[in-house]
Design an enzyme around this catalytic site. Structure first.
Site, PDB file in Angstrom:
ATOM      1  CE  LYS A   1      -1.360 -49.649 -21.022  1.00 20.24           C
ATOM      2  NZ  LYS A   1      -2.818 -49.539 -20.982  1.00 20.24           N
TER       3      LYS A   1
ATOM      4  CB  SER B   1      -3.287 -52.331 -23.399  1.00 17.98           C
ATOM      5  OG  SER B   1      -3.769 -51.008 -23.396  1.00 17.98           O
TER       6      SER B   1
ATOM      7  CB  SER C   1      -5.161 -51.844 -18.999  1.00 14.93           C
ATOM      8  OG  SER C   1      -4.527 -51.769 -20.266  1.00 14.93           O
TER       9      SER C   1
END
Length: 513
Positions: free
Chosen positions: A112, A109, A168
């Protein structure tokens, strides 16, 4: 209780005496496990032996070499369980700590932050994002991070970015990709283009959220370059430093969405770091723990990237690296420290008199530019190279690149100084005061910097032009003299012929001629 037994290739019921109690207990255990084991445990780290294996691997990774510890007179950095880690100064891009920084790994993640950076660059915050059926159903709702938004609901880009960076949320990343580019594949192409623009060399992105894909990978070095751009945006810093966020119920959202971060570096959390600006976590079973963070102390702003680590060591590694950076290095302002004024390059020199009537420098080092040095190093220990070509800053006349024992520590721009307008002389007292100030000024400030390369080019050009003009004049003069000589010879020959004819006729007819 009856069990299946295989007889004549067909299943038949067959009673098994004496095993009823055990069979009943087995069924009860299975049923209880179905009801009471959380679906999230499917993606959790392996327990018992598996967890020990990952911990052992992390411990073994502490023996991997730290490249920056091999640099001459460089402060020794910590041994970490992360497969790869980097500490970079945001302003200069100088690397203070590096361990396997170009090894390609799965980011999870932390992807991102690139998604958020592109969205911030492409969209206004008040644009409305519609969450499509594809976006909402693109994830596993039991295992993937999400904000529980429903298909067809709408929130702003700003709210979506909070959902992306605080929660997230994977479906948010999908929806933002659709909003910007129309599809995730098109957005991934934009991600790869932007990464290349930032100088990334080890990355390839296939999606906006970091869900595992063998073709979705990056390196600690590339993530640090992306983080430099990300944390240079104040709003992205604020969003990535927020622990909780609420999207209120509205005409386009059926119920209030409460978002909470799992990041343990925030205030009140177990590994809170007081100088933290922002941070983004990541985890998949293939990537293990990943973390990108930024902290600032005494004007020095650092980004830290940790990849393939085990929880909670991604947090302790980050804190340890930040403490190492802030305690072992310092910023040095180039314009203030540079007593050589030429930055160690013979192509510039100083003159105390300005033939144009001004004592102000024509060129000067940017007063905001700094380099990063170990505490034990001095500015005079650096080496520098001056360049005019390929400058990143289009407004700079030149750029000075600094190294310390071969390690890049920053650069400084050389800029043209705006000249003050000359006084009209109407106010003589003002003129006298200016002359007095100039006389009392520090001589080191009364400098003119001259680019010798350009001066030499100009001198050579003038010399060649003058030689050409001399040659041309000489050629023209020679041509003129030659023509005059030829004319004189022709006239002389003609007079000679006339004299001969006169003599001849005078002899034949002396009286009549």
């Amino acid at each position: 209780m009856k069990h299946y037994s295989l007889e004549n290739s067909k299943y038949k019921w067959k009673a098994v005496p004496g095993k009823r109690a055990v069979s009943a207990l087995s069924v009860l255990c299975v049923v209880l496990s179905l009801f009471f084991v959380s679906p999230l445990s499917v993606s959790a780290e392996p327990a018992a032996g598996g967890g020990n294996d990952f911990a052992a691997q992390a411990e073994a990774r502490k023996e991997l070499p730290v490249a920056s510890n091999e640099w001459e007179n460089w402060p020794a950095g910590p041994a970490l369980g992360a497969e790869s880690a980097i500490l970079m100064d945001v302003q200069t891009g100088a690397i203070l700590y590096e361990k396997n920084i170009h090894e390609t790994l799965y980011p999870a993640s932390i992807t991102k932050i690139l998604t958020a950076l592109i969205v911030m660059e492409q969209c206004s915050l008040d644009e409305i994002v519609t969450y499509s059926y594809e976006a909402v159903n693109s994830i596993n709702w039991q295992t993937d991070s999400n904000i529980a938004i429903k298909a067809g609901e709408q929130i702003t880009v700003e709210q979506s970015l909070y959902g992306l960076l605080v929660g997230s949320a994977n479906e948010v990343a999908y929806a933002l990709a659709e909003h910007v580019s129309g599809s995730v594949d098109a957005f991934a192409g934009l991600m790869n283009e932007r990464a290349k623009e930032l100088g990334c060399v080890d990355s390839h992105f296939t999606n906006a959220n970091g869900i595992f894909d063998e073709d979705h990978y990056t390196s600690a070095y590339d993530m640090a370059l992306i983080a430099r751009a990300f944390f240079s945006n104040d709003l992205l810093c604020k969003m990535s430093g927020t622990a909780t966020y609420t999207i209120p119920r509205s005409a386009t959202v059926s119920e209030e969405l409460f978002i909470s971060s799992k990041n343990q570096l925030y205030p009140g959390k177990p590994y809170a770091y007081e100088y933290l600006i922002g941070s983004k976590t990541g985890y998949t079973s293939e990537a293990r723990q990943t973390l990108v963070s930024c902290a600032q102390k005494d004007g020095m702003k650092l980004v830290c990237v940790v990849m393939k680590e085990e929880s909670p060591s991604q947090f302790t590694d980050t804190v340890e690296l930040f403490n190492y950076g802030f305690s072992s290095f310092r910023m040095v302002n180039v314009a203030d420290a540079d007593s050589r004024y030429t930055a160690g390059n013979e192509l510039f020199f100083e003159s105390d008199a300005d033939v144009f009537g001004s004592s102000s420098p024509l060129l000067a080092i940017d007063s905001s530019d700094v380099i990063i040095l170990p505490n034990a190093a001095e500015y005079e220990d650096t080496q520098s190279v001056l360049s005019y070509d390929g400058l990143e800053d289009a407004d700079a006349a030149a750029e000075i690149t600094f190294t310390y024992n071969g390690v890049y520590v920053g650069n400084a721009a050389v800029r043209v100084v705006e000249q003050a307008s000359v006084s009209s002389g109407a106010d003589s007292q003002s003129d006298d005061a200016e002359h007095t100030d100039a006389a009392n000024a520090d001589p080191s400030q009364n400098r003119i910097y001259i680019n010798v390369r350009l001066v030499l080019i100009g001198v050579v050009s003038v010399y060649l032009l003058l030689n050409f003009l001399v040659w041309l004049v000489t050629l023209l003069r020679n041509y003129s003299f030659s023509s005059q000589r030829k004319d004189r010879k022709r006239r002389k020959r003609r007079r000679g012929r006339e004299r001969v004819d006169y003599d001849r006729y005078s002899r034949k007819d002396p009286e009549g001629f």
